[in-house]
Design a protein around this motif. Structure first.
Motif, PDB file in Angstrom:
ATOM      1  N   ALA A   1       0.825  -1.210   0.000  1.00  0.00           N
ATOM      2  CA  ALA A   1       0.000   0.000   0.000  1.00  0.00           C
ATOM      3  C   ALA A   1       0.855   1.255   0.000  1.00  0.00           C
ATOM      4  CB  ALA A   1      -0.917  -0.010   1.224  1.00  0.00           C
ATOM      5  N   LEU A   2       1.884   1.287   0.838  1.00  0.00           N
ATOM      6  CA  LEU A   2       2.702   2.483   0.925  1.00  0.00           C
ATOM      7  C   LEU A   2       3.550   2.672  -0.335  1.00  0.00           C
ATOM      8  CD1 LEU A   2       2.891   4.691   2.969  1.00  0.00           C
ATOM      9  CD2 LEU A   2       4.845   3.539   4.024  1.00  0.00           C
ATOM     10  N   CYS A   3       4.024   1.582  -0.900  1.00  0.00           N
ATOM     11  CA  CYS A   3       4.795   1.686  -2.140  1.00  0.00           C
ATOM     12  C   CYS A   3       3.914   2.111  -3.314  1.00  0.00           C
ATOM     13  CB  CYS A   3       5.477   0.360  -2.451  1.00  0.00           C
ATOM     14  SG  CYS A   3       6.857  -0.037  -1.355  1.00  0.00           S
ATOM     15  N   ASP A   4       2.698   1.595  -3.375  1.00  0.00           N
ATOM     16  CA  ASP A   4       1.779   2.004  -4.439  1.00  0.00           C
ATOM     17  C   ASP A   4       1.523   3.503  -4.370  1.00  0.00           C
ATOM     18  OD1 ASP A   4       1.579  -0.557  -5.383  1.00  0.00           O
ATOM     19  OD2 ASP A   4      -0.391  -0.966  -4.492  1.00  0.00           O
ATOM     20  N   TRP A   5       1.322   4.005  -3.160  1.00  0.00           N
ATOM     21  CA  TRP A   5       1.093   5.451  -2.993  1.00  0.00           C
ATOM     22  C   TRP A   5       2.315   6.245  -3.434  1.00  0.00           C
ATOM     23  CZ3 TRP A   5       3.954   8.745   0.122  1.00  0.00           C
ATOM     24  CH2 TRP A   5       3.460  10.047   0.219  1.00  0.00           C
ATOM     25  N   ALA A   6       3.505   5.796  -3.006  1.00  0.00           N
ATOM     26  CA  ALA A   6       4.724   6.539  -3.316  1.00  0.00           C
ATOM     27  C   ALA A   6       5.005   6.552  -4.811  1.00  0.00           C
ATOM     28  CB  ALA A   6       5.905   5.939  -2.554  1.00  0.00           C
ATOM     29  N   LEU A   7       4.888   5.399  -5.443  1.00  0.00           N
ATOM     30  CA  LEU A   7       5.248   5.298  -6.865  1.00  0.00           C
ATOM     31  C   LEU A   7       4.222   5.951  -7.770  1.00  0.00           C
ATOM     32  CD1 LEU A   7       6.679   1.677  -6.822  1.00  0.00           C
ATOM     33  CD2 LEU A   7       7.965   3.799  -7.151  1.00  0.00           C
ATOM     34  N   ALA A   8       3.067   6.302  -7.237  1.00  0.00           N
ATOM     35  CA  ALA A   8       2.088   7.044  -8.024  1.00  0.00           C
ATOM     36  C   ALA A   8       2.397   8.539  -8.045  1.00  0.00           C
ATOM     37  CB  ALA A   8       0.681   6.822  -7.460  1.00  0.00           C
ATOM     38  N   ARG A   9       3.337   8.966  -7.220  1.00  0.00           N
ATOM     39  CA  ARG A   9       3.729  10.378  -7.167  1.00  0.00           C
ATOM     40  C   ARG A   9       4.750  10.701  -8.256  1.00  0.00           C
ATOM     41  NH1 ARG A   9       3.164  13.065  -2.060  1.00  0.00           N
ATOM     42  NH2 ARG A   9       5.078  14.182  -2.572  1.00  0.00           N
ATOM     43  N   ASP A  10       4.789  11.945  -8.652  1.00  0.00           N
ATOM     44  CA  ASP A  10       5.746  12.365  -9.674  1.00  0.00           C
ATOM     45  C   ASP A  10       7.168  12.403  -9.148  1.00  0.00           C
ATOM     46  OD1 ASP A  10       3.697  12.677 -11.515  1.00  0.00           O
ATOM     47  OD2 ASP A  10       3.434  14.827 -11.098  1.00  0.00           O
ATOM     48  N   ASP A  11       7.341  12.562  -7.823  1.00  0.00           N
ATOM     49  CA  ASP A  11       8.682  12.731  -7.282  1.00  0.00           C
ATOM     50  C   ASP A  11       9.329  11.434  -6.819  1.00  0.00           C
ATOM     51  OD1 ASP A  11       6.883  12.464  -5.223  1.00  0.00           O
ATOM     52  OD2 ASP A  11       7.724  14.058  -3.973  1.00  0.00           O
ATOM     53  N   VAL A  12       8.658  10.300  -7.028  1.00  0.00           N
ATOM     54  CA  VAL A  12       9.228   9.008  -6.631  1.00  0.00           C
ATOM     55  C   VAL A  12       9.305   8.085  -7.838  1.00  0.00           C
ATOM     56  CG1 VAL A  12       8.966   6.975  -5.154  1.00  0.00           C
ATOM     57  CG2 VAL A  12       8.296   9.226  -4.290  1.00  0.00           C
ATOM     58  N   ARG A  13      10.495   7.572  -8.073  1.00  0.00           N
ATOM     59  CA  ARG A  13      10.686   6.618  -9.167  1.00  0.00           C
ATOM     60  C   ARG A  13      11.080   5.242  -8.664  1.00  0.00           C
ATOM     61  NH1 ARG A  13      10.503   8.909 -13.918  1.00  0.00           N
ATOM     62  NH2 ARG A  13      11.367   7.036 -14.895  1.00  0.00           N
ATOM     63  N   THR A  14      11.723   5.203  -7.495  1.00  0.00           N
ATOM     64  CA  THR A  14      12.203   3.933  -6.957  1.00  0.00           C
ATOM     65  C   THR A  14      12.081   3.927  -5.433  1.00  0.00           C
ATOM     66  OG1 THR A  14      13.859   3.824  -8.732  1.00  0.00           O
ATOM     67  CG2 THR A  14      14.132   2.323  -6.873  1.00  0.00           C
ATOM     68  N   VAL A  15      11.611   2.806  -4.899  1.00  0.00           N
ATOM     69  CA  VAL A  15      11.612   2.584  -3.452  1.00  0.00           C
ATOM     70  C   VAL A  15      12.597   1.455  -3.175  1.00  0.00           C
ATOM     71  CG1 VAL A  15      10.250   1.964  -1.435  1.00  0.00           C
ATOM     72  CG2 VAL A  15       9.193   3.266  -3.295  1.00  0.00           C
ATOM     73  N   PHE A  16      13.476   1.657  -2.225  1.00  0.00           N
ATOM     74  CA  PHE A  16      14.427   0.582  -1.928  1.00  0.00           C
ATOM     75  C   PHE A  16      14.425   0.261  -0.442  1.00  0.00           C
ATOM     76  CE2 PHE A  16      17.062   4.292  -1.133  1.00  0.00           C
ATOM     77  CZ  PHE A  16      17.943   3.899  -0.154  1.00  0.00           C
ATOM     78  N   ALA A  17      14.912  -0.921  -0.127  1.00  0.00           N
ATOM     79  CA  ALA A  17      14.987  -1.389   1.250  1.00  0.00           C
ATOM     80  C   ALA A  17      16.264  -2.175   1.434  1.00  0.00           C
ATOM     81  CB  ALA A  17      13.780  -2.266   1.582  1.00  0.00           C
ATOM     82  N   THR A  18      16.890  -2.039   2.588  1.00  0.00           N
ATOM     83  CA  THR A  18      18.063  -2.841   2.917  1.00  0.00           C
ATOM     84  C   THR A  18      17.682  -3.804   4.038  1.00  0.00           C
ATOM     85  OG1 THR A  18      18.827  -1.133   4.461  1.00  0.00           O
ATOM     86  CG2 THR A  18      19.692  -1.060   2.224  1.00  0.00           C
ATOM     87  N   ILE A  19      18.072  -5.070   3.871  1.00  0.00           N
ATOM     88  CA  ILE A  19      17.646  -6.121   4.796  1.00  0.00           C
ATOM     89  C   ILE A  19      18.843  -6.989   5.163  1.00  0.00           C
ATOM     90  CG2 ILE A  19      16.112  -8.112   5.087  1.00  0.00           C
ATOM     91  CD1 ILE A  19      14.283  -6.845   3.005  1.00  0.00           C
ATOM     92  N   ALA A  20      18.958  -7.301   6.430  1.00  0.00           N
ATOM     93  CA  ALA A  20      20.057  -8.138   6.903  1.00  0.00           C
ATOM     94  C   ALA A  20      20.035  -9.493   6.192  1.00  0.00           C
ATOM     95  CB  ALA A  20      19.959  -8.331   8.407  1.00  0.00           C
ATOM     96  N   ARG A  21      21.215 -10.001   5.935  1.00  0.00           N
ATOM     97  CA  ARG A  21      21.357 -11.248   5.181  1.00  0.00           C
ATOM     98  C   ARG A  21      20.628 -12.423   5.841  1.00  0.00           C
ATOM     99  NH1 ARG A  21      25.467 -12.591   1.522  1.00  0.00           N
ATOM    100  NH2 ARG A  21      26.551 -10.672   2.138  1.00  0.00           N
ATOM    101  N   ASP A  22      20.571 -12.402   7.168  1.00  0.00           N
ATOM    102  CA  ASP A  22      19.949 -13.533   7.868  1.00  0.00           C
ATOM    103  C   ASP A  22      18.464 -13.311   8.166  1.00  0.00           C
ATOM    104  OD1 ASP A  22      20.211 -11.576   9.754  1.00  0.00           O
ATOM    105  OD2 ASP A  22      21.190 -12.829  11.272  1.00  0.00           O
ATOM    106  N   ASN A  23      17.901 -12.189   7.729  1.00  0.00           N
ATOM    107  CA  ASN A  23      16.489 -11.907   7.984  1.00  0.00           C
ATOM    108  C   ASN A  23      15.644 -12.444   6.823  1.00  0.00           C
ATOM    109  OD1 ASN A  23      13.970 -10.900   8.676  1.00  0.00           O
ATOM    110  ND2 ASN A  23      14.713  -8.850   9.171  1.00  0.00           N
ATOM    111  N   LEU A  24      15.472 -13.744   6.816  1.00  0.00           N
ATOM    112  CA  LEU A  24      14.779 -14.395   5.702  1.00  0.00           C
ATOM    113  C   LEU A  24      13.305 -13.993   5.634  1.00  0.00           C
ATOM    114  CD1 LEU A  24      16.309 -17.987   5.957  1.00  0.00           C
ATOM    115  CD2 LEU A  24      17.105 -16.024   4.616  1.00  0.00           C
TER     116      LEU A  24
END
Length: 357
Positions: free
Chosen positions: A305-328
Protein backbone atom coordinates in the motif's frame (compact mmCIF):
# COMPACT_ATOMS: atom_id res chain seq x y z
CA UNK A 1 -0.07 8.55 26.20
CA UNK A 2 -3.38 9.67 27.62
CA UNK A 3 -5.50 11.67 25.19
CA UNK A 4 -5.73 15.19 26.62
CA UNK A 5 -7.46 16.70 23.58
CA UNK A 6 -10.77 17.42 25.31
CA UNK A 7 -9.02 19.12 28.21
CA UNK A 8 -6.98 21.25 25.81
CA UNK A 9 -10.14 22.49 24.10
CA UNK A 10 -11.68 23.40 27.45
CA UNK A 11 -8.54 25.17 28.65
CA UNK A 12 -8.24 27.19 25.44
CA UNK A 13 -11.89 28.27 25.53
CA UNK A 14 -11.82 29.14 29.23
CA UNK A 15 -8.75 31.34 28.83
CA UNK A 16 -10.11 33.12 25.78
CA UNK A 17 -13.53 33.80 27.28
CA UNK A 18 -12.07 35.03 30.57
CA UNK A 19 -10.00 37.63 28.73
CA UNK A 20 -12.71 38.76 26.32
CA UNK A 21 -15.28 39.16 29.10
CA UNK A 22 -13.18 42.08 30.38
CA UNK A 23 -13.99 43.97 27.17
CA UNK A 24 -17.65 43.19 26.46
CA UNK A 25 -18.49 46.86 26.90
CA UNK A 26 -16.45 47.88 23.84
CA UNK A 27 -17.91 48.14 20.34
CA UNK A 28 -16.87 44.85 18.73
CA UNK A 29 -18.57 45.72 15.46
CA UNK A 30 -16.43 48.78 14.80
CA UNK A 31 -13.13 47.31 15.98
CA UNK A 32 -11.13 45.41 13.35
CA UNK A 33 -9.68 42.06 14.50
CA UNK A 34 -5.91 42.43 14.22
CA UNK A 35 -4.64 41.83 10.69
CA UNK A 36 -7.95 40.36 9.56
CA UNK A 37 -10.53 42.18 7.47
CA UNK A 38 -13.20 40.97 9.90
CA UNK A 39 -14.63 42.86 12.83
CA UNK A 40 -14.00 41.62 16.35
CA UNK A 41 -17.68 40.68 16.60
CA UNK A 42 -17.66 38.62 13.40
CA UNK A 43 -14.41 36.94 14.44
CA UNK A 44 -15.89 35.93 17.80
CA UNK A 45 -18.94 34.48 16.05
CA UNK A 46 -16.58 32.68 13.68
CA UNK A 47 -14.87 30.97 16.65
CA UNK A 48 -18.21 29.61 17.84
CA UNK A 49 -19.10 28.48 14.32
CA UNK A 50 -15.84 26.58 13.90
CA UNK A 51 -16.16 24.84 17.27
CA UNK A 52 -19.65 23.55 16.55
CA UNK A 53 -18.71 22.63 12.97
CA UNK A 54 -15.82 20.47 14.18
CA UNK A 55 -18.04 18.83 16.78
CA UNK A 56 -20.60 18.15 14.06
CA UNK A 57 -18.05 16.57 11.73
CA UNK A 58 -16.91 14.15 14.40
CA UNK A 59 -20.32 13.39 15.88
CA UNK A 60 -21.89 12.87 12.46
CA UNK A 61 -18.90 10.89 11.12
CA UNK A 62 -19.00 13.06 7.97
CA UNK A 63 -16.92 11.48 5.20
CA UNK A 64 -17.25 13.58 2.05
CA UNK A 65 -18.06 17.18 2.98
CA UNK A 66 -19.00 19.44 5.83
CA UNK A 67 -22.33 18.62 7.47
CA UNK A 68 -24.67 21.24 5.92
CA UNK A 69 -25.61 23.38 8.91
CA UNK A 70 -24.54 26.71 10.36
CA UNK A 71 -24.87 28.55 13.63
CA UNK A 72 -26.92 31.75 14.00
CA UNK A 73 -27.34 34.16 16.88
CA UNK A 74 -30.65 35.49 18.13
CA UNK A 75 -31.39 39.13 17.34
CA UNK A 76 -30.08 41.34 20.08
CA UNK A 77 -27.36 38.96 21.26
CA UNK A 78 -24.76 41.13 22.94
CA UNK A 79 -21.02 40.50 23.23
CA UNK A 80 -21.48 38.63 26.49
CA UNK A 81 -24.00 36.36 24.79
CA UNK A 82 -21.54 35.60 22.01
CA UNK A 83 -19.05 34.46 24.63
CA UNK A 84 -21.75 32.26 26.17
CA UNK A 85 -22.11 30.57 22.78
CA UNK A 86 -18.32 30.11 22.49
CA UNK A 87 -18.31 28.43 25.90
CA UNK A 88 -21.19 26.17 24.89
CA UNK A 89 -19.76 25.16 21.51
CA UNK A 90 -16.37 24.59 23.10
CA UNK A 91 -17.95 22.27 25.64
CA UNK A 92 -19.72 20.39 22.84
CA UNK A 93 -16.46 19.92 20.92
CA UNK A 94 -14.62 18.76 24.06
CA UNK A 95 -17.37 16.25 24.85
CA UNK A 96 -17.41 14.97 21.27
CA UNK A 97 -13.64 14.53 21.25
CA UNK A 98 -13.79 12.57 24.52
CA UNK A 99 -16.53 10.22 23.31
CA UNK A 100 -15.29 9.62 19.77
CA UNK A 101 -13.29 6.38 19.31
CA UNK A 102 -9.66 6.88 18.39
CA UNK A 103 -10.04 5.16 15.02
CA UNK A 104 -12.84 7.44 13.77
CA UNK A 105 -11.93 9.93 11.06
CA UNK A 106 -14.20 12.56 9.61
CA UNK A 107 -13.98 14.90 6.65
CA UNK A 108 -11.75 17.94 6.69
CA UNK A 109 -10.27 19.30 3.47
CA UNK A 110 -6.69 20.09 4.55
CA UNK A 111 -4.58 18.47 3.43
CA UNK A 112 -5.54 14.78 3.22
CA UNK A 113 -9.35 14.98 3.39
CA UNK A 114 -9.81 13.70 6.95
CA UNK A 115 -8.90 14.17 10.60
CA UNK A 116 -9.21 12.15 13.80
CA UNK A 117 -10.37 13.38 17.20
CA UNK A 118 -6.94 14.80 18.04
CA UNK A 119 -6.87 16.64 14.74
CA UNK A 120 -10.27 18.24 15.26
CA UNK A 121 -9.35 19.17 18.82
CA UNK A 122 -6.09 20.76 17.66
CA UNK A 123 -7.90 22.67 14.91
CA UNK A 124 -10.45 23.88 17.45
CA UNK A 125 -7.74 25.01 19.86
CA UNK A 126 -5.93 26.75 16.99
CA UNK A 127 -9.09 28.64 16.01
CA UNK A 128 -9.60 29.77 19.61
CA UNK A 129 -6.00 30.82 20.19
CA UNK A 130 -5.43 32.59 16.91
CA UNK A 131 -8.73 34.42 16.67
CA UNK A 132 -8.64 35.43 20.32
CA UNK A 133 -5.26 36.93 19.51
CA UNK A 134 -6.84 38.79 16.58
CA UNK A 135 -9.73 40.10 18.71
CA UNK A 136 -7.39 41.06 21.54
CA UNK A 137 -5.29 43.14 19.15
CA UNK A 138 -8.40 44.92 17.92
CA UNK A 139 -9.64 45.65 21.43
CA UNK A 140 -6.27 46.65 22.88
CA UNK A 141 -5.97 43.62 25.16
CA UNK A 142 -2.91 41.55 26.02
CA UNK A 143 -3.35 37.83 25.30
CA UNK A 144 -0.90 35.11 26.30
CA UNK A 145 -2.37 31.58 26.23
CA UNK A 146 -1.02 28.73 28.31
CA UNK A 147 2.25 27.51 26.69
CA UNK A 148 1.12 23.89 26.46
CA UNK A 149 -1.77 24.85 24.16
CA UNK A 150 0.49 26.12 21.39
CA UNK A 151 2.75 23.09 21.80
CA UNK A 152 -0.31 20.85 21.50
CA UNK A 153 -1.36 22.52 18.23
CA UNK A 154 2.12 22.58 16.70
CA UNK A 155 2.89 18.95 17.51
CA UNK A 156 -0.30 17.68 15.86
CA UNK A 157 -1.28 19.86 12.90
CA UNK A 158 1.94 21.77 12.10
CA UNK A 159 4.40 18.87 11.73
CA UNK A 160 6.16 20.67 8.88
CA UNK A 161 7.06 23.68 11.06
CA UNK A 162 10.33 23.71 12.96
CA UNK A 163 9.49 24.51 16.58
CA UNK A 164 11.22 27.30 18.47
CA UNK A 165 11.68 27.78 22.19
CA UNK A 166 8.57 29.96 22.35
CA UNK A 167 5.71 27.83 21.02
CA UNK A 168 3.22 30.70 21.01
CA UNK A 169 5.46 32.93 18.90
CA UNK A 170 6.11 30.00 16.59
CA UNK A 171 2.38 29.45 16.07
CA UNK A 172 1.79 33.15 15.44
CA UNK A 173 4.62 33.22 12.91
CA UNK A 174 3.44 30.01 11.21
CA UNK A 175 0.00 31.55 10.65
CA UNK A 176 1.20 34.91 9.35
CA UNK A 177 0.65 36.80 12.60
CA UNK A 178 4.15 37.54 13.78
CA UNK A 179 7.87 37.34 13.17
CA UNK A 180 10.56 34.91 14.24
CA UNK A 181 14.27 35.79 14.12
CA UNK A 182 15.97 34.20 11.14
CA UNK A 183 12.75 33.10 9.44
CA UNK A 184 11.03 34.71 6.49
CA UNK A 185 7.51 36.07 7.02
CA UNK A 186 4.68 33.63 6.30
CA UNK A 187 2.05 34.83 3.83
CA UNK A 188 0.32 31.56 2.92
CA UNK A 189 -0.24 28.63 5.26
CA UNK A 190 -2.23 25.50 5.98
CA UNK A 191 -2.23 23.11 8.85
CA UNK A 192 -1.64 19.41 8.20
CA UNK A 193 -3.69 16.63 9.74
CA UNK A 194 -1.98 13.27 9.68
CA UNK A 195 -2.14 11.14 6.55
CA UNK A 196 -3.82 7.72 6.67
CA UNK A 197 -3.57 4.93 4.07
CA UNK A 198 -6.17 2.16 4.08
CA UNK A 199 -5.94 -1.47 2.97
CA UNK A 200 -8.36 -4.38 3.27
CA UNK A 201 -7.31 -5.27 6.80
CA UNK A 202 -5.22 -2.32 7.94
CA UNK A 203 -4.90 1.41 8.28
CA UNK A 204 -1.48 3.04 8.13
CA UNK A 205 -1.78 6.07 10.39
CA UNK A 206 0.75 8.87 10.16
CA UNK A 207 2.67 9.43 13.39
CA UNK A 208 2.63 13.06 14.53
CA UNK A 209 5.62 14.68 16.24
CA UNK A 210 3.69 14.57 19.52
CA UNK A 211 3.10 10.82 19.14
CA UNK A 212 6.73 10.27 18.11
CA UNK A 213 7.95 12.06 21.24
CA UNK A 214 5.81 9.77 23.38
CA UNK A 215 7.08 6.67 21.59
CA UNK A 216 10.68 7.78 22.02
CA UNK A 217 10.06 8.21 25.74
CA UNK A 218 8.71 4.68 26.06
CA UNK A 219 5.00 5.44 25.64
CA UNK A 220 2.44 4.02 23.24
CA UNK A 221 2.14 7.10 21.02
CA UNK A 222 -1.59 7.21 21.67
CA UNK A 223 -2.22 3.81 20.07
CA UNK A 224 -3.56 0.61 21.62
CA UNK A 225 -0.93 -2.01 20.84
CA UNK A 226 -1.06 -5.76 20.80
CA UNK A 227 1.16 -7.55 23.29
CA UNK A 228 4.83 -6.96 22.46
CA UNK A 229 4.32 -3.65 20.70
CA UNK A 230 5.55 -1.19 19.80
CA UNK A 231 8.59 -3.05 18.54
CA UNK A 232 12.05 -1.49 18.78
CA UNK A 233 12.12 -0.48 15.09
CA UNK A 234 9.07 1.74 15.51
CA UNK A 235 10.62 3.53 18.46
CA UNK A 236 13.89 3.97 16.58
CA UNK A 237 12.08 5.36 13.53
CA UNK A 238 10.28 7.79 15.83
CA UNK A 239 13.61 9.16 17.03
CA UNK A 240 14.52 9.99 13.42
CA UNK A 241 11.11 11.58 12.87
CA UNK A 242 11.54 13.71 15.97
CA UNK A 243 15.02 14.82 14.94
CA UNK A 244 13.71 15.81 11.51
CA UNK A 245 10.86 17.75 13.12
CA UNK A 246 13.18 19.65 15.45
CA UNK A 247 15.45 20.40 12.48
CA UNK A 248 12.56 21.64 10.35
CA UNK A 249 12.99 19.04 7.60
CA UNK A 250 10.20 16.64 8.54
CA UNK A 251 7.73 15.96 5.74
CA UNK A 252 4.84 14.00 7.26
CA UNK A 253 3.80 12.15 4.09
CA UNK A 254 7.31 10.63 4.03
CA UNK A 255 7.37 9.93 7.75
CA UNK A 256 6.42 7.03 10.00
CA UNK A 257 3.06 5.22 9.98
CA UNK A 258 1.62 2.98 12.64
CA UNK A 259 0.11 -0.22 11.23
CA UNK A 260 -3.34 -0.71 12.81
CA UNK A 261 -5.70 -3.66 12.37
CA UNK A 262 -9.17 -2.70 11.24
CA UNK A 263 -10.84 -5.59 13.08
CA UNK A 264 -9.98 -4.39 16.57
CA UNK A 265 -8.18 -1.05 16.19
CA UNK A 266 -4.97 -2.42 17.66
CA UNK A 267 -1.57 -1.34 16.43
CA UNK A 268 0.62 -4.21 15.26
CA UNK A 269 3.72 -2.50 13.87
CA UNK A 270 5.28 0.44 12.10
CA UNK A 271 6.28 1.30 8.55
CA UNK A 272 7.69 4.40 6.95
CA UNK A 273 10.25 6.18 4.87
CA UNK A 274 13.73 7.20 5.91
CA UNK A 275 13.25 10.61 4.29
CA UNK A 276 11.97 12.43 1.24
CA UNK A 277 12.98 11.15 -2.21
CA UNK A 278 16.37 12.27 -3.49
CA UNK A 279 17.04 14.07 -6.76
CA UNK A 280 16.81 10.78 -8.63
CA UNK A 281 13.46 9.96 -7.09
CA UNK A 282 14.74 7.24 -4.76
CA UNK A 283 13.43 6.81 -1.22
CA UNK A 284 14.14 4.14 1.38
CA UNK A 285 11.45 2.29 3.30
CA UNK A 286 11.51 0.20 6.45
CA UNK A 287 9.02 -1.68 8.61
CA UNK A 288 8.60 -3.91 11.64
CA UNK A 289 5.86 -5.88 13.37
CA UNK A 290 5.29 -6.95 16.94
CA UNK A 291 6.04 -10.67 17.23
CA UNK A 292 2.39 -11.59 17.78
CA UNK A 293 1.41 -10.07 14.42
CA UNK A 294 3.97 -11.84 12.25
CA UNK A 295 3.21 -14.54 9.73
CA UNK A 296 -0.22 -13.13 8.80
CA UNK A 297 0.71 -11.05 5.76
CA UNK A 298 0.36 -7.67 7.49
CA UNK A 299 3.85 -6.46 6.55
CA UNK A 300 3.37 -7.34 2.89
CA UNK A 301 -0.05 -5.68 2.80
CA UNK A 302 1.26 -2.50 4.41
CA UNK A 303 4.37 -2.43 2.23
CA UNK A 304 2.38 -2.78 -0.98
CA UNK A 305 0.00 0.00 0.00
CA UNK A 306 2.70 2.48 0.92
CA UNK A 307 4.79 1.69 -2.14
CA UNK A 308 1.78 2.00 -4.44
CA UNK A 309 1.09 5.45 -2.99
CA UNK A 310 4.72 6.54 -3.32
CA UNK A 311 5.25 5.30 -6.86
CA UNK A 312 2.09 7.04 -8.02
CA UNK A 313 3.73 10.38 -7.17
CA UNK A 314 5.75 12.37 -9.67
CA UNK A 315 8.68 12.73 -7.28
CA UNK A 316 9.23 9.01 -6.63
CA UNK A 317 10.69 6.62 -9.17
CA UNK A 318 12.20 3.93 -6.96
CA UNK A 319 11.61 2.58 -3.45
CA UNK A 320 14.43 0.58 -1.93
CA UNK A 321 14.99 -1.39 1.25
CA UNK A 322 18.06 -2.84 2.92
CA UNK A 323 17.65 -6.12 4.80
CA UNK A 324 20.06 -8.14 6.90
CA UNK A 325 21.36 -11.25 5.18
CA UNK A 326 19.95 -13.53 7.87
CA UNK A 327 16.49 -11.91 7.98
CA UNK A 328 14.78 -14.40 5.70
CA UNK A 329 11.27 -13.40 6.79
CA UNK A 330 11.77 -9.77 5.78
CA UNK A 331 13.36 -10.82 2.50
CA UNK A 332 10.23 -12.84 1.78
CA UNK A 333 8.05 -9.79 2.55
CA UNK A 334 9.77 -7.51 0.02
CA UNK A 335 9.84 -10.28 -2.57
CA UNK A 336 6.08 -10.82 -2.25
CA UNK A 337 5.63 -7.06 -2.58
CA UNK A 338 7.46 -7.11 -5.93
CA UNK A 339 10.92 -5.91 -4.90
CA UNK A 340 13.99 -7.29 -6.69
CA UNK A 341 17.36 -7.87 -5.08
CA UNK A 342 19.85 -5.50 -6.71
CA UNK A 343 23.02 -5.74 -4.62
CA UNK A 344 24.81 -7.31 -1.67
CA UNK A 345 26.91 -5.49 0.92
CA UNK A 346 29.36 -7.94 2.45
CA UNK A 347 30.72 -5.34 4.86
CA UNK A 348 27.28 -4.55 6.31
CA UNK A 349 26.10 -8.14 5.77
CA UNK A 350 22.87 -7.05 4.07
CA UNK A 351 21.02 -7.13 0.77
CA UNK A 352 19.47 -4.21 -1.10
CA UNK A 353 16.08 -4.55 -2.80
CA UNK A 354 14.35 -2.15 -5.16
CA UNK A 355 10.87 -1.59 -6.51
CA UNK A 356 10.41 0.80 -9.43
CA UNK A 357 7.53 2.07 -11.46
Amino acid sequence: MRDMSGEQVETAVAGAVALLRTATGQDWEKAKAGRLEWSCRFTAEHIAGDLIAYAGQLAGRAQHAYVPFDITFDDGTDNSGVLDVIETTGTLLAATVRTTPREVRAFHPYPFRSANREGFAAMGVAEVLLHTHDIAEGLGLTYQPAPELSEFVLGRIFPHIRPAADHWRTLLWATGRGDLPGRAPVTDWRWHNNLVHSTDRLTLQGVTPAAAADLVNGGDGGFEWIKGGPYEGTREASTFLLKAYVSGVHRPEFGVFTVVRREDGRAVGGIGFHGVPDEEGRTEIGYDLAEGARGQGYATEALRALCDWALARDDVRTVFATIARDNLASQAVVTRAGFKKVSEDDEENEFAYELGR
